[in-house]
Design a protein around this motif. Structure first.
Motif, PDB file in Angstrom:
ATOM      1  N   PRO A 266       1.447  -4.526 -11.648  1.00  0.00           N
ATOM      2  CA  PRO A 266       1.477  -3.086 -11.925  1.00  0.00           C
ATOM      3  C   PRO A 266       0.698  -2.366 -10.814  1.00  0.00           C
ATOM      4  N   PRO A 267       1.087  -1.152 -10.478  1.00  0.00           N
ATOM      5  CA  PRO A 267       0.376  -0.435  -9.414  1.00  0.00           C
ATOM      6  C   PRO A 267      -1.043  -0.058  -9.845  1.00  0.00           C
ATOM      7  N   MET A 268      -1.953  -0.055  -8.893  1.00  0.00           N
ATOM      8  CA  MET A 268      -3.324   0.369  -9.145  1.00  0.00           C
ATOM      9  C   MET A 268      -3.657   1.468  -8.140  1.00  0.00           C
TER      10      MET A 268
ATOM     11  N   MET B 292      -0.358  -2.675  -4.763  1.00  0.00           N
ATOM     12  CA  MET B 292       0.336  -3.663  -5.593  1.00  0.00           C
ATOM     13  C   MET B 292       0.320  -4.974  -4.818  1.00  0.00           C
ATOM     14  N   CYS B 293       0.512  -6.073  -5.550  1.00  0.00           N
ATOM     15  CA  CYS B 293       0.625  -7.360  -4.884  1.00  0.00           C
ATOM     16  C   CYS B 293       1.730  -8.166  -5.546  1.00  0.00           C
ATOM     17  N   GLU B 294       2.161  -9.196  -4.828  1.00  0.00           N
ATOM     18  CA  GLU B 294       3.242 -10.052  -5.322  1.00  0.00           C
ATOM     19  C   GLU B 294       2.973 -11.467  -4.834  1.00  0.00           C
TER      20      GLU B 294
ATOM     21  N   LYS C   9       0.873  -1.170   0.000  1.00  0.00           N
ATOM     22  CA  LYS C   9       0.000   0.000   0.000  1.00  0.00           C
ATOM     23  C   LYS C   9       0.910   1.218   0.000  1.00  0.00           C
ATOM     24  N   ASP C  10       0.860   2.019  -1.061  1.00  0.00           N
ATOM     25  CA  ASP C  10       1.763   3.159  -1.254  1.00  0.00           C
ATOM     26  C   ASP C  10       3.228   2.761  -1.105  1.00  0.00           C
ATOM     27  N   GLY C  11       3.572   1.600  -1.660  1.00  0.00           N
ATOM     28  CA  GLY C  11       4.959   1.143  -1.690  1.00  0.00           C
ATOM     29  C   GLY C  11       5.437   0.469  -0.421  1.00  0.00           C
TER      30      GLY C  11
END
Length: 185
Positions: free
Chosen positions: A87-89, A77-79, A55-57
């Motif tokens: 990709p960021p949303m 983002m997720c991993e 969340k916000d990096g």
């Protein structure tokens, strides 16, 4: 059989390089707005439930969940194991937002664009623009249906409370259908 599928995924990773994880959004509209009660789903290769959220990096304490409910107007983002970050949303909470369906749009499709005011309050005197050229307005409704022929940048404007507001531009990308002769071999 399940082992064969897992092995096939690992081989695919080796052949194509590390695959990126994707963020799916429900409801399926872009850009994503906070007041839609958004759920994000992390999708990609790797072990189900082994998702890391950002969340916000910054690492966010929602480990082990493939789905999360959005809690703020920030970037997510997720991993998943063995994949790159999605990709960021960014989740918007602007006064006025123009949304398009979060799906591939083909030439000839009819698409409906929605102009929404924060928290779906009443919006009056709505105008629509494509490439900064006036399309239609004033309207008391918030939808514009178009038959797609070309990609373009769209925005909407309208009376919010007693002020004129405009949405950020949304780029609507139109894809042509792939024909047999167009495929790479």
């Amino acid at each position: 059989m399940a082992g064969d599928i897992g092995m096939a995924r690992k081989v695919a990773l080796l052949l194509w390089g590390v695959q990126s994880t994707q963020l799916l959004v429900e409801p399926p509209w872009r850009p994503v707005v906070l007041w839609d009660r958004v759920t994000l789903t992390c999708q990609g290769l790797g072990t189900t439930g082994a998702t890391t959220w950002y969340k916000d990096g910054q690492r966010w304490g929602q480990e082990q969940c493939d789905n999360v409910s959005v809690t703020g107007s920030v970037t997510y983002m997720c991993e998943r194991p063995d994949t790159r970050c999605s990709p960021p949303m960014t989740i918007l909470n602007d006064w006025l937002v123009l949304q398009e369906p979060a799906q591939a749009l083909l030439v000839g499709n009819t698409v409906t664009l929605h102009c929404w005011r924060r928290q779906n309050k009443v919006l009056k005197a709505v105008y629509f623009y494509r490439e900064e050229m006036y399309l239609r307005g004033p309207q008391d409704w918030t939808k514009l249906s178009l038959k797609l022929h070309h990609s373009g940048r769209y925005l909407c404007g309208g009376q919010v409370v007693s002020q004129w507001r405009e949405s950020e531009q949304v780029t609507v990308t139109v894809h042509s259908e792939c024909k047999d002769g167009d495929r790479e071999t």
